[in-house]
Design an enzyme around this catalytic site. Structure first.
Site, PDB file in Angstrom:
ATOM      1  N   ASP A  64       0.852  -1.176   0.000  1.00 34.64           N
ATOM      2  CA  ASP A  64       0.000   0.000   0.000  1.00 34.64           C
ATOM      3  C   ASP A  64       0.891   1.231   0.000  1.00 34.64           C
ATOM      4  O   ASP A  64       1.699   1.414   0.921  1.00 34.64           O
ATOM      5  CB  ASP A  64      -0.882  -0.046   1.260  1.00 34.64           C
ATOM      6  CG  ASP A  64      -2.009   0.978   1.199  1.00 34.64           C
ATOM      7  OD1 ASP A  64      -2.160   1.624   0.143  1.00 34.64           O
ATOM      8  OD2 ASP A  64      -2.725   1.124   2.205  1.00 34.64           O
ATOM      9  N   ASP A 117      -2.951   2.573  -6.034  1.00 32.22           N
ATOM     10  CA  ASP A 117      -1.864   2.622  -5.060  1.00 32.22           C
ATOM     11  C   ASP A 117      -1.786   1.414  -4.138  1.00 32.22           C
ATOM     12  O   ASP A 117      -1.061   1.444  -3.161  1.00 32.22           O
ATOM     13  CB  ASP A 117      -1.963   3.901  -4.228  1.00 32.22           C
ATOM     14  CG  ASP A 117      -3.257   3.988  -3.446  1.00 32.22           C
ATOM     15  OD1 ASP A 117      -4.183   3.224  -3.775  1.00 32.22           O
ATOM     16  OD2 ASP A 117      -3.348   4.800  -2.518  1.00 32.22           O
ATOM     17  N   GLU A 118      -2.523   0.371  -4.404  1.00 31.66           N
ATOM     18  CA  GLU A 118      -2.350  -0.817  -3.577  1.00 31.66           C
ATOM     19  C   GLU A 118      -2.617  -2.084  -4.385  1.00 31.66           C
ATOM     20  O   GLU A 118      -3.374  -2.067  -5.351  1.00 31.66           O
ATOM     21  CB  GLU A 118      -3.234  -0.787  -2.321  1.00 31.66           C
ATOM     22  CG  GLU A 118      -4.697  -0.629  -2.593  1.00 31.66           C
ATOM     23  CD  GLU A 118      -5.539  -0.689  -1.322  1.00 31.66           C
ATOM     24  OE1 GLU A 118      -5.241  -1.541  -0.465  1.00 31.66           O
ATOM     25  OE2 GLU A 118      -6.479   0.099  -1.210  1.00 31.66           O
TER      26      GLU A 118
END
Lengths: 423, 372
Positions: A47, A140-141
């Site tokens: 993350d 983003d993860e």
């Protein structure tokens, strides 16, 4: 006699692996992760830390020492806040005015999605160097399954992951936090434990003890409503959940009950899947000013319909259920949905249906947000196969839409727009 | 109120009344049936505020009066009583209870005040006429399958009953469509119906009306206004609001120039469609019709589950044609054919297709093809 078991440890600064100790014996860095199962676990969740804000700070060093909030305009919501702003209590999804009250000195930056997409792609490429089994959850993860990669890379997953975050820092100037465990549920929990620049491990041996005191709201998908219904029967924490028989949970909560029973034991059998099926496609926007103006709403419904349709087309998908979402000025959310006779991916059909839902709802504004969604998805080949007897113009409109799509594909999105989109 | 009535007569009347009661009610009194005893009759009245049914039956009335009780409960109780039993209904207004006695059975139902029961305001009917039950049954039975369930097109959620100008003069016509298929059924115009305004009879009313039409020889008294429609037999009166909307101009969508003619035994055709559609796993269930000189090949190709094909001997003399349809629609229109062969008239694979029974123009069906 006390027997000291050697505890595997890893220095995230120099990637030196050693046997326990507060500092790395090679480089003296304190950024050490140690855990008995460190080198045997292989399901990871990565993350990025305050991703959008970090990209902005990287690209504009002048922002570095200021609290930065990413979000759309004065009326929008916070999409990301940097850690300086978070110290003041700013959180994602918080209305902007509230965020600015908490942190008036914050610099609000409009999101630049192209930049985030580019950074996300670069990170994705780095992950692909490690394993083909990547399941992105958003820009983003992502989950990664590194099982069986040790021989290929000559290092256990933990080392590869530490190397990944180090590469992200040196090559992209972005930081991320890693959660390492034996399934997705726990890996995601772990990545959140030690943010930013974290590396947390939840091992098999400690899984149950670790979960027991946690509130059930830690489970992804357990929102306020599900929480309330769990609380009604006295379930607040994982240890409460543990006391329930599987059958009773299923009787009370159906499929979710079964899943809860497994999660309570730290079991999650979902594989890391690169091709998680898309369940719905939707788009929404928050207005600059609350509005009840039918023309303005109509323009928004069209733009939302067009965005959803173009995403469906890009993915080769169509859907049968159309949802209209409206948020009142008092933040109450109203949704209306209807099932179409046949699946569609056409903006025209989506727009007409969503517009019909709006008109039939009798709901009066002012509204602050509007959204259009498409669900019950299927393959595009099954879509729009039957024409409508009562709407002979539909075929022509569909033809026009396909022609416009072709023009946009060639000359860009702005090459051709409907007048309705300008309202 | 106190009355005695034979169980069979009671069950028939109560069953008819309770079927309009909505199972999910936010207004408690709408779950009740209104019972009124007077002279030598007992009258049951139920409503959902859009449809009202009043059903009467002969009874020995000892004490005139009225009350209301839960319709579903009353129906269940009467249904479970032994056949031929004499049932006594008596209410104690003070106690708010209705006692039902039959033989050694005794039931107490709680009542709600009769004054609270909504009565549907009667309309000024601009047309009153009598139509044979058989005629109405044909008009509605053959059209109701095409009623739309789409809420956004609420004006299609019923059968459009109106007077139509045709080559044979003025006719009583029922039309229903969901935009994918359409049924247009004509009958002789009964005397007195000339001035009838066109009305959209809601789906639920069509279902309730059907129960009045079992007896071939019965004459049904029909009354129509702009906002309401009423169907009555000597014992039962069904009153309904009509759908407040404009039914689309359907005449434009009925193809007039389809020349490619296929004639096929409707029952054989339906069975074959049903067989090949078995392998179709998709929700759309598309069937392809490939037509050539006196030959029809029905085929389904479902990539996930398999393929099926069946050949039928038919009468077809035009050039080759391939056209796809939703299997369900084909089955539904084919099952409307009961006397002669089904005649299909095609234009191209993208245009609406017309189906009728032999050369009978009094019942025609239009169905939209689908891409296969």
């Amino acid at each position: 006699m006390l027997i000291l078991h050697p505890m595997p440890a890893l220095c995230r600064a120099c990637l030196h692996a050693f046997e326990s100790g507060p500092r790395c014996p090679a480089c003296r860095s304190p950024r050490v992760t140690s855990h008995p199962e460190l080198f045997s676990l292989s399901i990871a969740h990565m993350d990025c830390d305050a991703f959008f804000a970090s990209v902005e700070k990287r690209d504009d060093p002048g922002l570095r020492d200021h609290p930065v909030i990413i979000g759309g305009g004065r009326r929008g919501v916070v999409s990301t806040a940097c850690y300086l702003a978070r110290i003041k209590g700013v959180r994602s999804a918080m209305p902007m005015f509230q965020a600015l009250k908490l942190c008036p000195e914050a610099i609000v930056v409009k999101p630049r999605f192209e930049a985030y997409v580019e950074a996300s792609r670069a990170i994705r490429a780095m992950m692909e160097d490690l394993t083909p089994t990547i399941q992105p959850l958003s820009l983003d993860e992502a989950f990664m399954d590194l099982t069986g990669t040790q021989r290929l890379h000559g290092a256990p997953p933990a080392v590869l992951l530490a190397r990944l975050t180090r590469r992200m820092e040196t090559e992209l100037g972005l930081t991320g936090s890693i959660g390492l465990s034996h399934n997705k549920f726990l890996a995601k929990l772990a990545s959140d434990l030690d943010k930013p620049r974290g590396f947390s491990v939840i091992g098999r041996a400690e899984t149950e003890a670790y979960l027991a005191p946690l509130p059930v709201s830690k489970i992804w998908g357990i929102g306020p409503a599900a929480q309330a219904s769990l609380e009604k029967v006295g379930i607040r924490s994982f240890s409460d959940l543990r006391r329930w028989e599987r059958r009773d949970l299923m009787e009370r909560f159906g499929q979710m009950g079964d899943r809860l029973w497994h999660l309570a034991r730290g079991e999650d059998h979902r594989p890391v899947s690169a091709h998680e099926p898309v369940r719905s496609i939707s788009n929404e926007t928050t207005f600059h000013e609350d509005t009840a103006d039918a023309d303005i709403l109509d323009g928004h419904i069209w733009r939302m319909a067009e965005k959803v349709a173009s995403r469906a087309k890009a993915k080769g998908l169509a859907g049968r259920v159309v949802t209209l979402k409206l948020r009142r000025a008092d933040f109450r959310i109203l949704t209306r949905r209807t099932a179409l006779h046949q699946p569609t991916q056409m903006a025209d059909t989506l727009y007409r249906t969503a517009r019909g839902l709006h008109d039939a709802s009798g709901l009066k504004g002012p509204f602050r947000l509007i959204g259009v969604g498409l669900s019950d998805l299927c393959d595009a080949a099954e879509a729009d196969r039957e024409a409508d007897l009562l709407d002979p113009g539909a075929a022509r409109r569909a033809g026009a839409e396909r022609a416009a799509d072709a023009i946009r594909a060639r000359f860009g999105d702005a090459a051709i727009v409907k007048g309705r989109a300008l309202r | 109120m106190k009355l005695s009535i034979e169980r069979g007569a009671l069950l028939k009347a109560v069953a008819q009344a309770q079927s309009v009661v909505e199972r999910r009610n936010t207004i408690p009194i709408l779950a009740n049936v209104h019972i009124e005893a007077e002279g030598e009759r007992v009258r049951f009245r139920a409503t959902d505020l859009d449809v009202e049914v009043v059903d009467q039956a002969p009874a020995q009335v000892e004490r005139a009066g009225a009350t209301t009780v839960p319709a579903v409960l009353l129906n269940e109780i009467v249904r479970k009583l032994p056949d031929g039993a004499l049932v006594t209904l008596s209410d104690q207004a003070q106690a708010g209870r209705l006692t039902i006695e039959a033989g050694r059975s005794n039931f107490q139902l709680s009542t709600l005040p009769k004054e609270d029961f909504p009565v549907m305001a009667s309309a000024d009917y601009s047309a009153n006429f009598a139509a044979p039950a058989k005629t109405l049954r044909r008009l509605f039975d053959k059209s109701k399958f095409a009623i739309s369930t789409e809420e956004t097109r609420y004006y299609l959620n019923g059968v459009y009953m109106h007077v139509a100008e045709t080559a044979e003069g003025r006719r009583l016509r029922c039309v229903a469509t969901d935009g994918h298929r359409l049924a247009r059924i004509d009958a002789d115009l009964p005397a007195g119906a000339e001035e009838m305004p066109g009305v959209i009879v809601p789906r639920k009313t069509v279902g309730e009306l059907r129960k009045l039409l079992e007896d071939d020889d019965m004459e049904i008294a029909v009354s129509v206004s702009e906002t309401k429609v009423r169907f009555a037999t000597p014992d039962i009166t069904l009153t309904s609001k009509v759908i407040d909307g404009t039914f689309p101009d359907y005449s434009r969508v009925i193809p007039a120039n389809n020349t490619r003619r296929l004639e096929v035994d409707a029952a054989e055709f339906a069975k074959a469609v049903d067989r090949v559609a078995t392998v179709s796993s998709e929700r759309s269930r598309a069937v392809k019709l490939s037509l050539d000189e006196d030959r029809l090949i029905l085929s389904v190709n479902a990539p996930d589950s398999g393929a099926a094909e069946e050949e039928l001997a038919v009468a077809y003399g035009d050039e080759k044609l391939e056209i796809g349809f939703n299997a369900k629609y084909l089955l539904e229109i084919a099952s409307q054919v009961d006397r002669e062969n089904a005649v299909f008239l095609f234009n191209s694979s993208g245009d609406p297709t017309l189906m009728r029974e032999g050369n009978d123009e009094s019942a025609i069906y239009v169905v939209m093809p689908m891409r296969v």
